[in-house]
Design a protein around this motif. Structure first.
Motif, PDB file in Angstrom:
ATOM      1  N   LYS A  98      74.397  -7.781  15.364  1.00 40.76           N
ATOM      2  CA  LYS A  98      73.575  -8.939  14.985  1.00 40.76           C
ATOM      3  C   LYS A  98      72.177  -8.562  14.501  1.00 40.76           C
ATOM      4  N   TYR A  99      71.680  -7.431  14.919  1.00 36.73           N
ATOM      5  CA  TYR A  99      70.261  -7.106  14.761  1.00 36.73           C
ATOM      6  C   TYR A  99      69.713  -7.159  13.331  1.00 36.73           C
ATOM      7  N   PRO A 100      70.436  -6.660  12.313  1.00 37.91           N
ATOM      8  CA  PRO A 100      69.835  -6.727  10.972  1.00 37.91           C
ATOM      9  C   PRO A 100      69.848  -8.132  10.360  1.00 37.91           C
ATOM     10  N   TYR A 101      70.565  -9.071  10.977  1.00 39.87           N
ATOM     11  CA  TYR A 101      70.798 -10.366  10.345  1.00 39.87           C
ATOM     12  C   TYR A 101      70.159 -11.559  11.049  1.00 39.87           C
ATOM     13  N   VAL A 102      70.006 -11.500  12.345  1.00 34.08           N
ATOM     14  CA  VAL A 102      69.604 -12.679  13.122  1.00 34.08           C
ATOM     15  C   VAL A 102      68.194 -13.151  12.760  1.00 34.08           C
ATOM     16  N   VAL A 103      68.053 -14.467  12.686  1.00 37.27           N
ATOM     17  CA  VAL A 103      66.754 -15.105  12.501  1.00 37.27           C
ATOM     18  C   VAL A 103      66.270 -15.484  13.894  1.00 37.27           C
ATOM     19  N   ASN A 104      65.152 -14.917  14.319  1.00 35.53           N
ATOM     20  CA  ASN A 104      64.644 -15.194  15.652  1.00 35.53           C
ATOM     21  C   ASN A 104      64.236 -16.667  15.771  1.00 35.53           C
ATOM     22  N   SER A 105      64.302 -17.186  16.991  1.00 33.08           N
ATOM     23  CA  SER A 105      64.043 -18.611  17.217  1.00 33.08           C
ATOM     24  C   SER A 105      62.631 -19.027  16.795  1.00 33.08           C
ATOM     25  N   ALA A 106      61.647 -18.164  17.008  1.00 33.07           N
ATOM     26  CA  ALA A 106      60.266 -18.500  16.626  1.00 33.07           C
ATOM     27  C   ALA A 106      60.154 -18.656  15.106  1.00 33.07           C
ATOM     28  N   ILE A 107      60.784 -17.761  14.375  1.00 35.21           N
ATOM     29  CA  ILE A 107      60.764 -17.863  12.909  1.00 35.21           C
ATOM     30  C   ILE A 107      61.527 -19.101  12.461  1.00 35.21           C
ATOM     31  N   PRO A 138      58.252 -13.076  22.039  1.00 42.06           N
ATOM     32  CA  PRO A 138      58.627 -12.810  20.644  1.00 42.06           C
ATOM     33  C   PRO A 138      58.505 -11.343  20.235  1.00 42.06           C
ATOM     34  N   ALA A 139      59.292 -10.979  19.243  1.00 41.82           N
ATOM     35  CA  ALA A 139      59.260  -9.625  18.670  1.00 41.82           C
ATOM     36  C   ALA A 139      58.175  -9.534  17.596  1.00 41.82           C
ATOM     37  N   ASN A 140      58.002  -8.342  17.047  1.00 37.88           N
ATOM     38  CA  ASN A 140      56.943  -8.101  16.070  1.00 37.88           C
ATOM     39  C   ASN A 140      57.077  -8.947  14.805  1.00 37.88           C
ATOM     40  N   ARG A 141      58.301  -9.186  14.332  1.00 36.65           N
ATOM     41  CA  ARG A 141      58.467 -10.016  13.125  1.00 36.65           C
ATOM     42  C   ARG A 141      57.923 -11.422  13.375  1.00 36.65           C
ATOM     43  N   ASP A 142      58.124 -11.922  14.592  1.00 37.34           N
ATOM     44  CA  ASP A 142      57.606 -13.241  14.948  1.00 37.34           C
ATOM     45  C   ASP A 142      56.079 -13.222  14.966  1.00 37.34           C
ATOM     46  N   ALA A 143      55.512 -12.216  15.615  1.00 40.15           N
ATOM     47  CA  ALA A 143      54.050 -12.116  15.740  1.00 40.15           C
ATOM     48  C   ALA A 143      53.386 -12.037  14.365  1.00 40.15           C
ATOM     49  N   PHE A 153      55.531 -18.475  26.985  1.00 38.96           N
ATOM     50  CA  PHE A 153      56.897 -17.975  27.119  1.00 38.96           C
ATOM     51  C   PHE A 153      57.312 -17.935  28.583  1.00 38.96           C
ATOM     52  N   ILE A 154      58.622 -17.733  28.807  1.00 40.01           N
ATOM     53  CA  ILE A 154      59.154 -17.631  30.161  1.00 40.01           C
ATOM     54  C   ILE A 154      59.506 -16.187  30.504  1.00 40.01           C
ATOM     55  N   ASP A 155      60.337 -15.553  29.685  1.00 38.12           N
ATOM     56  CA  ASP A 155      60.860 -14.228  30.012  1.00 38.12           C
ATOM     57  C   ASP A 155      60.365 -13.154  29.048  1.00 38.12           C
ATOM     58  N   ASP A 156      60.364 -11.926  29.541  1.00 37.22           N
ATOM     59  CA  ASP A 156      59.903 -10.768  28.760  1.00 37.22           C
ATOM     60  C   ASP A 156      60.839  -9.587  29.041  1.00 37.22           C
ATOM     61  N   ILE A 157      62.136  -9.780  28.843  1.00 34.64           N
ATOM     62  CA  ILE A 157      63.111  -8.756  29.237  1.00 34.64           C
ATOM     63  C   ILE A 157      63.115  -7.531  28.331  1.00 34.64           C
ATOM     64  N   PHE A 158      62.520  -7.648  27.141  1.00 36.05           N
ATOM     65  CA  PHE A 158      62.510  -6.515  26.212  1.00 36.05           C
ATOM     66  C   PHE A 158      61.138  -5.854  26.132  1.00 36.05           C
TER      67      PHE A 158
END
Length: 158
Positions: free
Chosen positions: A62-71, A97-102, A115-120
């Motif tokens: 999924k990683y190269p394709y997914v659109v993050n929820s923030a975006i 959020p990840a860097n693309r979101d930021a 945010f709630i969780d920071d698992i990554f």
């Protein structure tokens, strides 16, 4: 935040369902999103949702394709609001959020991320995201997941 939690259910991702809501101080909720695949002519494109235990280098994940929820929430907001109309907003999201979101937060003038969780937190995109929001002076606030009804459960990957 409860609305962001409820949006998680819309995601087809089996491991990491994420929801985001963009709120403007004068206009209320202006954008909603969940992690999804790109939408073409009204339909989500068909790409794999597998994660192969965090292998981000494969085109079969999924990683190269997914659109993050923030975006996705920002895209939703741009359907009715200009970039200036989004500026000053707060993003409520279930996962840090990840860097693309930021990068998008800076460009669109989003001033606060809740945010709630920071698992990554241990992986590069999240570390880069924290650097970006710090340098841009975007406020960050973590909420206690125990205060919400049915917060998302994530399988830690990566």
């Amino acid at each position: 935040m409860q609305e962001a939690i409820d949006l998680c259910k819309e995601s087809k991702d089996k491991n990491t369902k994420v929801g985001s809501v963009l709120v403007h101080p004068q206009n209320g909720v202006i954008g909603r999103g969940y992690n999804r695949m790109p939408i073409c002519r009204g339909h989500e494109l068909d790409f794999p949702w597998t994660s192969q235990d965090g292998d981000k280098s494969s085109l079969d994940t999924k990683y190269p394709y997914v659109v993050n929820s923030a975006i996705a929430a920002i895209i939703d907001a741009t359907e009715a609001w200009t970039k200036d109309g989004i500026s000053g907003s707060t993003l409520y999201t279930t996962l840090f959020p990840a860097n693309r979101d930021a990068q998008m937060f800076v460009d669109y003038g989003i001033t606060t991320v809740v945010f709630i969780d920071d698992i990554f937190k241990h992986i590069l995109p999240t570390k880069a995201s924290k650097r970006i929001v710090e340098k841009a002076r975007i406020k960050i606030r973590r909420l206690d997941r125990r205060q919400f009804k049915n917060p998302p459960n994530y399988r830690q990957i990566g």
